[in-house]
Design a protein around this motif. Structure first.
Motif, PDB file in Angstrom:
ATOM      1  N   PRO A  26     -37.492   3.751   5.953  1.00 42.82           N
ATOM      2  CA  PRO A  26     -37.206   5.169   5.665  1.00 42.82           C
ATOM      3  C   PRO A  26     -35.710   5.495   5.699  1.00 42.82           C
ATOM      4  O   PRO A  26     -35.246   6.342   4.942  1.00 42.82           O
ATOM      5  CB  PRO A  26     -37.972   5.919   6.755  1.00 42.82           C
ATOM      6  CG  PRO A  26     -39.096   5.001   7.115  1.00 42.82           C
ATOM      7  CD  PRO A  26     -38.528   3.621   6.977  1.00 42.82           C
ATOM      8  N   ALA A  27     -34.951   4.819   6.537  1.00 39.17           N
ATOM      9  CA  ALA A  27     -33.506   5.064   6.605  1.00 39.17           C
ATOM     10  C   ALA A  27     -32.838   4.737   5.264  1.00 39.17           C
ATOM     11  O   ALA A  27     -31.868   5.397   4.865  1.00 39.17           O
ATOM     12  CB  ALA A  27     -32.870   4.254   7.728  1.00 39.17           C
ATOM     13  N   ALA A  28     -33.379   3.745   4.558  1.00 37.82           N
ATOM     14  CA  ALA A  28     -32.825   3.378   3.252  1.00 37.82           C
ATOM     15  C   ALA A  28     -33.072   4.494   2.242  1.00 37.82           C
ATOM     16  O   ALA A  28     -32.218   4.774   1.392  1.00 37.82           O
ATOM     17  CB  ALA A  28     -33.433   2.073   2.765  1.00 37.82           C
ATOM     18  N   VAL A  29     -34.229   5.154   2.356  1.00 39.45           N
ATOM     19  CA  VAL A  29     -34.534   6.281   1.461  1.00 39.45           C
ATOM     20  C   VAL A  29     -33.518   7.389   1.699  1.00 39.45           C
ATOM     21  O   VAL A  29     -33.019   7.995   0.749  1.00 39.45           O
ATOM     22  CB  VAL A  29     -35.982   6.788   1.663  1.00 39.45           C
ATOM     23  CG1 VAL A  29     -36.236   8.021   0.816  1.00 39.45           C
ATOM     24  CG2 VAL A  29     -36.986   5.693   1.357  1.00 39.45           C
ATOM     25  N   SER A  30     -33.202   7.640   2.949  1.00 33.93           N
ATOM     26  CA  SER A  30     -32.199   8.654   3.286  1.00 33.93           C
ATOM     27  C   SER A  30     -30.855   8.309   2.656  1.00 33.93           C
ATOM     28  O   SER A  30     -30.166   9.179   2.114  1.00 33.93           O
ATOM     29  CB  SER A  30     -32.052   8.760   4.804  1.00 33.93           C
ATOM     30  OG  SER A  30     -31.016   9.664   5.121  1.00 33.93           O
ATOM     31  N   TYR A  32     -30.434   6.525  -0.041  1.00 31.67           N
ATOM     32  CA  TYR A  32     -30.583   6.764  -1.484  1.00 31.67           C
ATOM     33  C   TYR A  32     -30.372   8.247  -1.791  1.00 31.67           C
ATOM     34  O   TYR A  32     -29.685   8.611  -2.740  1.00 31.67           O
ATOM     35  CB  TYR A  32     -31.974   6.362  -1.972  1.00 31.67           C
ATOM     36  CG  TYR A  32     -32.208   4.881  -2.171  1.00 31.67           C
ATOM     37  CD1 TYR A  32     -31.178   3.995  -2.448  1.00 31.67           C
ATOM     38  CD2 TYR A  32     -33.499   4.379  -2.102  1.00 31.67           C
ATOM     39  CE1 TYR A  32     -31.421   2.648  -2.647  1.00 31.67           C
ATOM     40  CE2 TYR A  32     -33.752   3.029  -2.308  1.00 31.67           C
ATOM     41  CZ  TYR A  32     -32.713   2.171  -2.573  1.00 31.67           C
ATOM     42  OH  TYR A  32     -32.966   0.844  -2.777  1.00 31.67           O
ATOM     43  N   GLU A  33     -31.002   9.096  -0.968  1.00 29.99           N
ATOM     44  CA  GLU A  33     -30.950  10.536  -1.220  1.00 29.99           C
ATOM     45  C   GLU A  33     -29.549  11.115  -1.079  1.00 29.99           C
ATOM     46  O   GLU A  33     -29.178  12.031  -1.812  1.00 29.99           O
ATOM     47  CB  GLU A  33     -31.906  11.280  -0.267  1.00 29.99           C
ATOM     48  CG  GLU A  33     -33.359  11.044  -0.592  1.00 29.99           C
ATOM     49  CD  GLU A  33     -34.317  11.758   0.335  1.00 29.99           C
ATOM     50  OE1 GLU A  33     -35.504  11.790   0.013  1.00 29.99           O
ATOM     51  OE2 GLU A  33     -33.884  12.304   1.385  1.00 29.99           O
ATOM     52  N   THR A  34     -28.780  10.586  -0.155  1.00 32.44           N
ATOM     53  CA  THR A  34     -27.427  11.101   0.060  1.00 32.44           C
ATOM     54  C   THR A  34     -26.398  10.427  -0.852  1.00 32.44           C
ATOM     55  O   THR A  34     -25.250  10.859  -0.907  1.00 32.44           O
ATOM     56  CB  THR A  34     -26.990  10.896   1.526  1.00 32.44           C
ATOM     57  OG1 THR A  34     -27.032   9.497   1.822  1.00 32.44           O
ATOM     58  CG2 THR A  34     -27.871  11.683   2.481  1.00 32.44           C
ATOM     59  N   GLY A  35     -26.814   9.372  -1.538  1.00 30.09           N
ATOM     60  CA  GLY A  35     -25.901   8.685  -2.439  1.00 30.09           C
ATOM     61  C   GLY A  35     -25.052   7.637  -1.762  1.00 30.09           C
ATOM     62  O   GLY A  35     -24.166   7.051  -2.384  1.00 30.09           O
ATOM     63  N   ARG A  36     -25.293   7.390  -0.467  1.00 33.31           N
ATOM     64  CA  ARG A  36     -24.522   6.356   0.229  1.00 33.31           C
ATOM     65  C   ARG A  36     -24.854   4.970  -0.314  1.00 33.31           C
ATOM     66  O   ARG A  36     -24.011   4.077  -0.294  1.00 33.31           O
ATOM     67  CB  ARG A  36     -24.775   6.412   1.740  1.00 33.31           C
ATOM     68  CG  ARG A  36     -24.090   7.602   2.401  1.00 33.31           C
ATOM     69  CD  ARG A  36     -24.332   7.611   3.871  1.00 33.31           C
ATOM     70  NE  ARG A  36     -25.745   8.009   4.067  1.00 33.31           N
ATOM     71  CZ  ARG A  36     -26.379   8.058   5.219  1.00 33.31           C
ATOM     72  NH1 ARG A  36     -25.753   7.720   6.318  1.00 33.31           N
ATOM     73  NH2 ARG A  36     -27.621   8.434   5.293  1.00 33.31           N
ATOM     74  N   VAL A  37     -26.088   4.818  -0.812  1.00 31.63           N
ATOM     75  CA  VAL A  37     -26.503   3.562  -1.432  1.00 31.63           C
ATOM     76  C   VAL A  37     -27.022   3.908  -2.827  1.00 31.63           C
ATOM     77  O   VAL A  37     -27.907   4.763  -2.958  1.00 31.63           O
ATOM     78  CB  VAL A  37     -27.613   2.857  -0.599  1.00 31.63           C
ATOM     79  CG1 VAL A  37     -28.143   1.636  -1.327  1.00 31.63           C
ATOM     80  CG2 VAL A  37     -27.095   2.491   0.778  1.00 31.63           C
ATOM     81  N   PRO A  38     -26.471   3.279  -3.858  1.00 34.73           N
ATOM     82  CA  PRO A  38     -26.942   3.588  -5.215  1.00 34.73           C
ATOM     83  C   PRO A  38     -28.352   3.032  -5.457  1.00 34.73           C
ATOM     84  O   PRO A  38     -28.732   2.005  -4.895  1.00 34.73           O
ATOM     85  CB  PRO A  38     -25.924   2.916  -6.120  1.00 34.73           C
ATOM     86  CG  PRO A  38     -25.296   1.855  -5.279  1.00 34.73           C
ATOM     87  CD  PRO A  38     -25.390   2.308  -3.855  1.00 34.73           C
ATOM     88  N   LEU A  39     -29.095   3.723  -6.298  1.00 33.02           N
ATOM     89  CA  LEU A  39     -30.436   3.280  -6.654  1.00 33.02           C
ATOM     90  C   LEU A  39     -30.348   2.072  -7.587  1.00 33.02           C
ATOM     91  O   LEU A  39     -29.572   2.085  -8.540  1.00 33.02           O
ATOM     92  CB  LEU A  39     -31.199   4.400  -7.363  1.00 33.02           C
ATOM     93  CG  LEU A  39     -31.570   5.613  -6.517  1.00 33.02           C
ATOM     94  CD1 LEU A  39     -32.008   6.764  -7.406  1.00 33.02           C
ATOM     95  CD2 LEU A  39     -32.678   5.252  -5.542  1.00 33.02           C
TER      96      LEU A  39
END
Length: 141
Positions: A26-30, A32-39
């Motif tokens: 779930p932390a990875a989804v967060s 993704y949502e904030t843009g810290r990690v690109p999809l």
């Protein structure tokens, strides 16, 4: 910025549900949502299927309203060109017949101009038809 969080909340889906579907934490989804990690492309594809949205919507490049407006505009334009009350086959047959009639009329016009003594080069310039084609129409090949 991507619209993952907005769309996820609209659909009442938790970050845990998304994480479960993608096989991530779930932390990875967060992130993704904030843009810290690109999809990734794979994640985009899976998210689009899960959320039932286009990649453009997910990535914030379009909205459902703009896509609907685009589809509506295409439908409106196509309705003017190709009426829904006519089958595509009938429409194309009519179009082909119209083109054939216009071709016959143009050929007759070329023959009439030639009969009046107008040079082939002049007819070619006026009609934008190559001289060789005009000679063929006139039977001078």
């Amino acid at each position: 910025m991507n619209q993952l969080k907005t769309i996820r909340k609209q659909r009442n889906i938790s970050q845990a549900d998304i994480a479960n579907e993608l096989g991530i934490k779930p932390a990875a989804v967060s992130k993704y949502e904030t843009g810290r990690v690109p999809l990734s492309e794979d994640s985009i594809e899976k998210l689009c299927k899960l959320l039932k949205v286009s990649a453009d919507q997910l990535l914030g490049l379009s909205t459902p309203d703009s896509e609907a407006a685009g589809a509506s505009m295409i439908s409106k334009v196509m309705g003017q060109i190709y009426p829904a009350s006519v089958t595509l086959e009938d429409y194309l047959a009519t179009l082909i017949n119209t083109i054939a009639k216009q071709k016959k009329q143009m050929d007759q016009t070329i023959r009439n101009l030639s009969t009046c003594g107008i040079p082939t080069a002049t007819i070619a310039r006026v009609t934008a038809i190559h001289e060789d084609e005009i000679k063929q129409i006139l039977g001078r090949v």
